[in-house]
Design a protein around this motif. Structure first.
Motif, PDB file in Angstrom:
ATOM      1  N   ARG A   1      34.970  51.588  10.513  1.00 12.56           N
ATOM      2  CA  ARG A   1      34.789  51.111  11.873  1.00 12.56           C
ATOM      3  C   ARG A   1      34.540  49.604  11.794  1.00 12.56           C
TER       4      ARG A   1
ATOM      5  N   HIS B   1      41.861  49.361  18.444  1.00  9.14           N
ATOM      6  CA  HIS B   1      41.187  50.651  18.570  1.00  9.14           C
ATOM      7  C   HIS B   1      41.787  51.655  17.583  1.00  9.14           C
TER       8      HIS B   1
ATOM      9  N   ARG C   1      35.396  49.476  17.231  1.00  6.61           N
ATOM     10  CA  ARG C   1      34.642  50.205  18.246  1.00  6.61           C
ATOM     11  C   ARG C   1      33.583  49.354  18.946  1.00  6.61           C
TER      12      ARG C   1
ATOM     13  N   TRP D   1      34.167  51.178  23.880  1.00 10.96           N
ATOM     14  CA  TRP D   1      33.518  50.379  22.851  1.00 10.96           C
ATOM     15  C   TRP D   1      32.107  49.977  23.265  1.00 10.96           C
TER      16      TRP D   1
ATOM     17  N   PHE E   1      29.452  54.664  17.074  1.00 10.38           N
ATOM     18  CA  PHE E   1      30.756  54.130  16.674  1.00 10.38           C
ATOM     19  C   PHE E   1      31.881  55.160  16.761  1.00 10.38           C
ATOM     20  N   ASP E   2      31.641  56.231  17.516  1.00 11.59           N
ATOM     21  CA  ASP E   2      32.708  57.167  17.856  1.00 11.59           C
ATOM     22  C   ASP E   2      33.331  57.800  16.623  1.00 11.59           C
TER      23      ASP E   2
END
Length: 293
Positions: free
Chosen positions: A71, A89, A94, A128, A289-290
């Motif tokens: 990330r 992305h 992120r 984000w 941070f997904d």
């Protein structure tokens, strides 16, 4: 963590310092060499101030890691298009970073609101975060912006515990006594109460703010870290789902720093709570941070 390769990726003309090269292979070797860190396989690369808005070095390393392991937090170029951000992305970006502290910039309330809303508008559609490196004394300004309508609609990250300016020992800002030693009172630090309110949230507004437990050596020279420890314990108590550990490797301007004792301190501040350790070192970062598991 940060990556820096001045030979391959020239620094910004106004860079405040010129560090040695610190590459992705060196970073991976560093983590692998320490028993406490060797389990780390996923990395978040943060754009350092010395590259300005040229994210080439950060993005090259992110491509090498791949989105399953990497990330990144980038600087937002003024001409960044939605198409460019969409491509980033896909690489694993992120968050964007607003860095005031490293460049010695004093930020005013209106100025912070304008820049933060512009960044939030640019990245909101991608989910984000906006990461801010500013002094703890400026966090009340951030709290004011967050409380305004319309809501920002993005996740926020406060770098390095807000990087407080600690009082002189002669000021005697202290709190309760434990075990014969007087622990500092973190609420004596201007801005700390605002930081706690931001990460804790309220009955009417769920928290969308995280804080990084990182870079203690930039804040406090005492190896026992009484101030950083007092802040960390209170934040972990008040908002255990909103505190994220970071190594801050390669510790620019603090060459030779050994981060392992700080990692041990972070474990100590978790008080043996394995669920809290998992949150601090993994789960909270995955949400921020997904990272889907």
């Amino acid at each position: 963590m940060h990556l820096i390769e001045p030979a391959a990726f020239p620094l910004a003309p106004n860079a405040k310092y010129t560090p040695a090269s610190h590459t992705l292979p060196q970073a991976l070797s560093f983590y692998a060499s320490h028993p406490l860190l060797s389990h780390i396989s996923n990395l978040v690369i943060v754009q350092p101030s010395i590259y300005g808005t040229d994210n080439s070095c950060t993005l090259a390393a992110l491509r090498a890691l791949g989105p399953d392991r990497g990330r990144a937090v980038v600087a937002l170029p003024p001409d960044a298009s939605p198409e460019l951000l969409f491509a980033w992305h896909g690489l694993g970006v992120r968050a964007v970073r607003l860095n005031f502290k490293s460049v010695g910039r004093e930020v005013e309330g209106d100025e912070l609101a304008t820049e933060l809303r512009a960044a939030a508008d640019a990245v909101r559609g991608f989910g984000w975060a906006v990461q801010l490196y500013l002094g703890l004394e400026s966090v009340p300004l951030l709290e004011d912006v967050v409380s305004q309508d319309p809501p920002l609609g993005v996740k926020l990250v406060v770098d390095h515990l807000g990087h407080p300016t600690l009082p002189d020992s002669s000021q005697g800002a202290s709190g309760s006594s434990q075990g014969g030693a007087t622990d500092p009172d973190p609420y004596a630090l201007p801005g700390f109460a605002s930081l706690v309110r931001l990460v804790r949230g309220s009955a009417s507004r769920r928290s969308n703010t995280w804080v990084k437990l990182s870079a203690a050596y930039r804040i406090e020279r005492d190896p026992a870290l009484p101030w950083v420890g007092a802040m960390a314990r209170e934040l972990l108590r008040e908002a255990p789902e909103r505190v994220v550990f970071a190594t801050d490797w390669p510790h620019t301007r603090f060459d030779g720093y050994d981060v392992v004792p700080f990692v041990e301190k972070c474990l100590e501040w978790c008080g043996g709570d394995e669920a809290l350790e998992q949150r601090l070192f993994r789960r909270n970062a995955e949400e921020l941070f997904d990272v889907r598991r």
